[in-house]
Design a protein around this motif. Sequence first.
Motif, PDB file in Angstrom:
ATOM      1  N   PHE A  95      40.652   1.883 -23.014  1.00  0.00           N
ATOM      2  CA  PHE A  95      39.204   1.983 -23.134  1.00  0.00           C
ATOM      3  C   PHE A  95      38.825   3.341 -22.576  1.00  0.00           C
ATOM      4  O   PHE A  95      39.032   3.616 -21.386  1.00  0.00           O
ATOM      5  CB  PHE A  95      38.491   0.898 -22.324  1.00  0.00           C
ATOM      6  N   THR A  96      38.261   4.197 -23.388  1.00  0.00           N
ATOM      7  CA  THR A  96      37.995   5.560 -22.962  1.00  0.00           C
ATOM      8  C   THR A  96      36.663   6.035 -23.524  1.00  0.00           C
ATOM      9  O   THR A  96      35.863   5.243 -24.030  1.00  0.00           O
ATOM     10  CB  THR A  96      39.155   6.491 -23.382  1.00  0.00           C
ATOM     11  N   SER A  97      36.425   7.327 -23.418  1.00  0.00           N
ATOM     12  CA  SER A  97      35.152   7.887 -23.851  1.00  0.00           C
ATOM     13  C   SER A  97      35.361   9.194 -24.601  1.00  0.00           C
ATOM     14  O   SER A  97      36.270   9.969 -24.298  1.00  0.00           O
ATOM     15  CB  SER A  97      34.252   8.130 -22.638  1.00  0.00           C
ATOM     16  N   GLN A  98      34.491   9.394 -25.579  1.00  0.00           N
ATOM     17  CA  GLN A  98      34.493  10.654 -26.318  1.00  0.00           C
ATOM     18  C   GLN A  98      34.242  11.821 -25.377  1.00  0.00           C
ATOM     19  O   GLN A  98      34.868  12.872 -25.467  1.00  0.00           O
ATOM     20  CB  GLN A  98      33.410  10.560 -27.399  1.00  0.00           C
ATOM     21  N   LYS A  99      33.314  11.633 -24.456  1.00  0.00           N
ATOM     22  CA  LYS A  99      33.018  12.616 -23.428  1.00  0.00           C
ATOM     23  C   LYS A  99      33.892  12.312 -22.228  1.00  0.00           C
ATOM     24  O   LYS A  99      33.695  11.312 -21.546  1.00  0.00           O
ATOM     25  CB  LYS A  99      31.543  12.555 -23.038  1.00  0.00           C
ATOM     26  N   GLN A 100      34.841  13.151 -21.944  1.00  0.00           N
ATOM     27  CA  GLN A 100      35.845  12.842 -20.938  1.00  0.00           C
ATOM     28  C   GLN A 100      35.437  13.340 -19.552  1.00  0.00           C
ATOM     29  O   GLN A 100      36.072  14.210 -18.962  1.00  0.00           O
ATOM     30  CB  GLN A 100      37.207  13.402 -21.367  1.00  0.00           C
ATOM     31  N   THR A 101      34.366  12.734 -19.048  1.00  0.00           N
ATOM     32  CA  THR A 101      33.908  13.006 -17.689  1.00  0.00           C
ATOM     33  C   THR A 101      33.518  11.682 -17.044  1.00  0.00           C
ATOM     34  O   THR A 101      33.093  10.743 -17.724  1.00  0.00           O
ATOM     35  CB  THR A 101      32.684  13.946 -17.683  1.00  0.00           C
ATOM     36  N   PRO A 102      33.653  11.559 -15.726  1.00  0.00           N
ATOM     37  CA  PRO A 102      33.283  10.312 -15.047  1.00  0.00           C
ATOM     38  C   PRO A 102      31.839   9.924 -15.334  1.00  0.00           C
ATOM     39  O   PRO A 102      30.951  10.776 -15.388  1.00  0.00           O
ATOM     40  CB  PRO A 102      33.484  10.647 -13.574  1.00  0.00           C
ATOM     41  N   GLY A 161      37.308 -16.742 -12.452  1.00  0.00           N
ATOM     42  CA  GLY A 161      38.139 -17.790 -11.891  1.00  0.00           C
ATOM     43  C   GLY A 161      39.623 -17.514 -11.925  1.00  0.00           C
ATOM     44  O   GLY A 161      40.103 -16.595 -12.599  1.00  0.00           O
ATOM     45  N   LYS A 162      40.356 -18.348 -11.207  1.00  0.00           N
ATOM     46  CA  LYS A 162      41.796 -18.177 -11.021  1.00  0.00           C
ATOM     47  C   LYS A 162      42.600 -18.402 -12.296  1.00  0.00           C
ATOM     48  O   LYS A 162      43.758 -18.003 -12.392  1.00  0.00           O
ATOM     49  CB  LYS A 162      42.290 -19.100  -9.909  1.00  0.00           C
ATOM     50  N   GLY A 163      42.008 -19.032 -13.294  1.00  0.00           N
ATOM     51  CA  GLY A 163      42.696 -19.194 -14.568  1.00  0.00           C
ATOM     52  C   GLY A 163      42.805 -17.918 -15.366  1.00  0.00           C
ATOM     53  O   GLY A 163      43.533 -17.847 -16.365  1.00  0.00           O
ATOM     54  N   THR A 164      42.101 -16.891 -14.950  1.00  0.00           N
ATOM     55  CA  THR A 164      42.104 -15.593 -15.617  1.00  0.00           C
ATOM     56  C   THR A 164      43.290 -14.755 -15.139  1.00  0.00           C
ATOM     57  O   THR A 164      43.637 -14.778 -13.961  1.00  0.00           O
ATOM     58  CB  THR A 164      40.799 -14.846 -15.324  1.00  0.00           C
ATOM     59  N   VAL A 165      43.890 -14.000 -16.044  1.00  0.00           N
ATOM     60  CA  VAL A 165      45.016 -13.133 -15.711  1.00  0.00           C
ATOM     61  C   VAL A 165      44.555 -11.677 -15.713  1.00  0.00           C
ATOM     62  O   VAL A 165      44.020 -11.183 -16.719  1.00  0.00           O
ATOM     63  CB  VAL A 165      46.173 -13.319 -16.715  1.00  0.00           C
ATOM     64  N   ILE A 166      44.766 -10.977 -14.589  1.00  0.00           N
ATOM     65  CA  ILE A 166      44.479  -9.546 -14.480  1.00  0.00           C
ATOM     66  C   ILE A 166      45.750  -8.874 -13.968  1.00  0.00           C
ATOM     67  O   ILE A 166      46.103  -9.011 -12.803  1.00  0.00           O
ATOM     68  CB  ILE A 166      43.311  -9.254 -13.512  1.00  0.00           C
ATOM     69  N   GLU A 167      46.446  -8.164 -14.846  1.00  0.00           N
ATOM     70  CA  GLU A 167      47.720  -7.547 -14.464  1.00  0.00           C
ATOM     71  C   GLU A 167      47.901  -6.196 -15.153  1.00  0.00           C
ATOM     72  O   GLU A 167      47.657  -6.072 -16.351  1.00  0.00           O
ATOM     73  CB  GLU A 167      48.900  -8.450 -14.845  1.00  0.00           C
ATOM     74  N   ASN A 168      48.325  -5.204 -14.380  1.00  0.00           N
ATOM     75  CA  ASN A 168      48.620  -3.871 -14.909  1.00  0.00           C
ATOM     76  C   ASN A 168      47.378  -3.252 -15.552  1.00  0.00           C
ATOM     77  O   ASN A 168      47.277  -3.115 -16.769  1.00  0.00           O
ATOM     78  CB  ASN A 168      49.784  -3.929 -15.904  1.00  0.00           C
ATOM     79  N   VAL A 169      46.440  -2.879 -14.684  1.00  0.00           N
ATOM     80  CA  VAL A 169      45.190  -2.258 -15.121  1.00  0.00           C
ATOM     81  C   VAL A 169      44.964  -0.987 -14.308  1.00  0.00           C
ATOM     82  O   VAL A 169      45.087  -0.999 -13.087  1.00  0.00           O
ATOM     83  CB  VAL A 169      43.992  -3.209 -14.953  1.00  0.00           C
ATOM     84  N   GLN A 170      44.621   0.093 -14.983  1.00  0.00           N
ATOM     85  CA  GLN A 170      44.296   1.347 -14.315  1.00  0.00           C
ATOM     86  C   GLN A 170      42.858   1.735 -14.620  1.00  0.00           C
ATOM     87  O   GLN A 170      42.410   1.644 -15.767  1.00  0.00           O
ATOM     88  CB  GLN A 170      45.210   2.483 -14.779  1.00  0.00           C
ATOM     89  N   VAL A 171      42.147   2.184 -13.586  1.00  0.00           N
ATOM     90  CA  VAL A 171      40.842   2.812 -13.764  1.00  0.00           C
ATOM     91  C   VAL A 171      41.000   4.280 -13.399  1.00  0.00           C
ATOM     92  O   VAL A 171      41.334   4.610 -12.257  1.00  0.00           O
ATOM     93  CB  VAL A 171      39.758   2.136 -12.908  1.00  0.00           C
ATOM     94  N   HIS A 172      40.764   5.150 -14.365  1.00  0.00           N
ATOM     95  CA  HIS A 172      41.021   6.586 -14.204  1.00  0.00           C
ATOM     96  C   HIS A 172      39.724   7.373 -14.325  1.00  0.00           C
ATOM     97  O   HIS A 172      38.978   7.225 -15.294  1.00  0.00           O
ATOM     98  CB  HIS A 172      42.016   7.033 -15.280  1.00  0.00           C
ATOM     99  N   GLU A 173      39.439   8.171 -13.312  1.00  0.00           N
ATOM    100  CA  GLU A 173      38.297   9.087 -13.295  1.00  0.00           C
ATOM    101  C   GLU A 173      36.965   8.376 -13.557  1.00  0.00           C
ATOM    102  O   GLU A 173      36.155   8.810 -14.378  1.00  0.00           O
ATOM    103  CB  GLU A 173      38.501  10.218 -14.322  1.00  0.00           C
ATOM    104  N   GLY A 174      36.745   7.282 -12.844  1.00  0.00           N
ATOM    105  CA  GLY A 174      35.448   6.616 -12.895  1.00  0.00           C
ATOM    106  C   GLY A 174      34.516   7.198 -11.841  1.00  0.00           C
ATOM    107  O   GLY A 174      34.958   7.787 -10.848  1.00  0.00           O
ATOM    108  N   SER A 175      33.215   7.024 -12.036  1.00  0.00           N
ATOM    109  CA  SER A 175      32.270   7.627 -11.087  1.00  0.00           C
ATOM    110  C   SER A 175      31.733   6.628 -10.067  1.00  0.00           C
ATOM    111  O   SER A 175      31.053   7.021  -9.129  1.00  0.00           O
ATOM    112  CB  SER A 175      31.093   8.257 -11.844  1.00  0.00           C
TER     113      SER A 175
END
Length: 397
Positions: free
Chosen positions: A120-127, A195-209
């Motif tokens: 998930f990214t942006s056309q404008k590559q700035t935070p 909730g705990k039934g949700t899986v969140i694994e291997n996620v990166q947040v890069h250059e967020g503001s």
Amino acid sequence: MEMKKTFRWMVGIVALMGAVVVTSCSDDENPEPEPDKSFVVDRDDLKGEITEGEVVLESGTYKLTGALVVKEGAKLVIKAGVKVEATEVAADQHSQVRYIGISRGAQIDVQGTASNPVVFTSQKQTPGAWGGLVLCGAAPINKGETAKSEVGDLDYGGSNVNDNSGSVKYLRIEYSGFAYNSEKEFNGLSLFGVGKGTVIENVQVHEGSDDGFEWFGGTVDAKNLIVTNYAAEVGDDLFDWTEGWNGNGENWYGIRTNNGNRGIEADNNGNNHTATPISNPTIKNLTLIGNGDAGSPEPQAMKLRVGTKAIFENVVLANWATGFDVEHDEGISFVGDGSLKATGVRFVNVGTKAKGKKTDGSAADVSAIFTENANATGAGAGTDVPEWAKGWTVGLD
């Protein structure tokens, strides 16, 4: 005897013919349902509300031109290798902000892999160029039985500890953090009552503001998380929780070289420090790397306040003015009874290891919050990039 056999044979033939006729009529009168056409996927104009059924983003790039919200009962599936790119929007065009929102009772299934992550990214590559991903669930919070998300105005919260908002695996979120104003800003991944039934694994947040990851109550666990902040635009915290989050974290790696805020900012409830459920996660294998003494007001690896509890195990803190900063009487008492504790901590270039301040502003001794281990590995490799983070991330070379 022969007549009985003949009669049974004829009855069988008649029954079989009847079944054929009934089946044939059934096929004519009740045809198979057609694929749901209420939401049309347009690669160059992805936005709107998914209100029912399942929508699949198969491959290639999709241009996110507005808010994409998955409503209760619907599901968004994103296959490995898909890129969702937010188009540019003016900073004052709040109604046009691009983000992906998963409503309470809806689901998302991000099917990235180590060799082919979803981006998930942006056309404008700035935070701050776009919103990010917002997940809402029906797990407990301490803001009330339910509440509205601070961005997206989506309902969240409830009584279902094991609520399932889907699965997010091998996802990169880049250039998020669109701000409505100084008090209302998107994170990279926002988890509202998930909730705990949700899986969140291997996620990166890069250059967020704003914050990389933030939990607003809920019980969801999160494994293999990365936050990378290098841009001159100052971000907020790498990780943040509030409103009674009671999940587990494992293998978190956060690094910033700009003058941003904290590694972790942790709260229970700012209006009622003893509101239940009390924030009380367990975080194992954690590395937080800061920018030395630079930042405002004072770079802290962890700010633990307004009544949060937490257990940290195997921690590396590097390049911070302060390691642990505990505020308010509730937090001071939790250090005393061991429910706010970090074991196996390695400090690297940290000016003050721990300091405390009571609600009345007076100083408190909170040195008992940590025990040291010079061989702590944190997220896996001390201050170096852990093996599990290689191959699907950016900005860690």
